[in-house]
Write a protein that holds these residues in place. Structure first.
Motif: not given
Length: 101
Positions: A82-101
């Motif tokens: 559950r912790v890994a899933t939660s952290r994975g979702h948050r990492l994905h959400s953060q990378s979507a907010d800041h796409p690579p240039r």
């Protein structure tokens, strides 16, 4: 307002066993910090149980003790996933907010 992709999976379930989510824009708020602390405790418990399992497997352990260990390891694995899933979702959400240039 927080979108559904920004909901945080909390490290506990509701009374009926369903997942709980947090909707907030404040990652340093009370509930976020509480969730972070509980995740830390859950991961620490999993580490301790793993060490205990290694020790018990190296010795002649009673079946009832092994059954209890298996039950505790199962709970710890569920929490860790559950912790890994939660952290994975948050990492994905953060990378979507800041796409690579």
């Amino acid at each position: 307002m927080t979108t559904s992709s920004e909901l945080r999976l909390l490290p506990w379930t509701g009374p009926d066993g369903k997942p709980c989510f947090l909707s907030t824009d404040d990652s340093r708020g009370y509930m976020s910090r509480l969730a972070d602390n509980i995740e830390s405790v859950q991961l620490g418990t999993a580490t301790e149980l793993l060490d205990q399992a290694v020790d018990m497997l190296a010795t002649d352990t009673a079946p009832d003790d092994m059954r209890l260990l298996a039950k505790n390891l199962t709970r710890a694995l569920r929490d860790t996933l559950r912790v890994a899933t939660s952290r994975g979702h948050r990492l994905h959400s953060q990378s979507a907010d800041h796409p690579p240039r």
